[in-house]
Design a protein around this motif. Structure first.
Motif: not given
Length: 291
Positions: A5, A8, A61-62, A96, A99
């Motif tokens: 995955n 992040i 940023d993913h 998200f 996060c």
């Protein structure tokens, strides 16, 4: 074997990110059009700002995709000796949200910077206070300045985007009025026997039902007492422009000013070495992005 995955990470927003940041904010803030965000981001891109500080803020940023954003507006005040940061629009995609603290932690890490929030929604007040912020403004006064007595022997000079200098004001204050005129604000200098007194106001949206009220927001004055002293002059001048009321930050009813104080809107927070003064919302999100 399945691909790992994407990680992040929190990083600074760059000019190359502006289009995707505008898309993200448009999804996150219903009722705000994409061009609203792009106009503000473009103003941030070209405005004078302190060096070595983020120009736009931070993003999550993913794997190369923007999934969170916190806009920051840095300004130097006090002849450049003080650095202030307006914590502006914040949004993280639902998947998200765990996060989100990454954004707020990195955005508030500089101890010499004064961070302030001028648009905190009521439901976020406990969260903001838990982060160490304290309230410096409890609400607003909706004033009707035309009902105040006007000072005699005054003249109101409108500062335009083409103005280059303003007699009676310091260079720094003149630049502030001219800069805000270029942002679409109403910058004026009141000339009286007491000198030249600067003000910046901005059209503001307040709706009663489906009808918007003709209101202006006080963006800048040296001191609230200046607005009280010249409220009658300002009010009559604004009536000629179809505006009848002015909003100003306050911690209670303002003596000698005709208006109504409310704590239902307008609470503002600060964290850092300096305390903002009431009557100064210059170079904030309210100006760069609009009400």
């Amino acid at each position: 074997m399945s691909a790992p995955n994407p990680m992040i990470r929190c990083r600074e927003i760059t000019p190359a990110d502006l289009d995707v940041i505008a898309d993200l904010l448009t999804r996150g803030f219903q009722g705000r059009r994409r061009d609203y965000w792009l106009k503000g981001l473009q103003r941030q891109a070209t405005r004078e700002a302190p060096e070595s500080y983020p120009r736009f803020g931070y993003m999550l940023d993913h794997g190369g995709r923007a999934v969170g954003v916190l806009l920051l507006i840095y300004t130097a005040r006090g002849d450049g000796a003080q650095v202030w940061c307006n914590l502006s629009s914040w949004y993280v995609e639902p998947a998200f949200r765990n996060c989100a603290p990454m954004l707020t932690k990195i955005a508030q890490r500089l101890k010499d910077v004064t961070y302030f929030n001028i648009s905190a929604a009521r439901g976020t007040w406990p969260i903001i206070e838990a982060q160490g912020f304290r309230s410096y403004c409890e609400g607003v006064v909706l004033s009707v300045p035309a009902l105040s007595r006007a000072e005699r022997g005054t003249y109101i000079e409108v500062v335009t985007a083409d103005t280059t200098a303003i007699d009676g004001l310091t260079s720094e204050e003149a630049k502030l009025l001219i800069r805000h005129a270029r942002y679409g604000c109403l910058s004026i200098a009141i000339r009286s026997q007491h000198g030249t007194i600067p003000f910046v106001l901005q059209p503001f949206r307040i709706r009663r039902g489906l009808v918007p009220l003709p209101v202006m927001q006080l963006i800048y004055c040296r001191d609230t007492v200046d607005y009280v002293a010249y409220a009658g002059n300002i009010g009559r001048f604004l009536l000629g422009r179809g505006k009848m009321a002015v909003l100003l930050d306050a911690n209670g009813p303002v003596p000698d000013l005709i208006g109504v104080f409310t704590e239902r809107r307008g609470r503002k927070y600060v964290k850092g070495p300096h305390r903002p003064r009431l009557g100064n919302l210059s170079d904030t999100e309210l100006v760069l992005y609009g009400p």
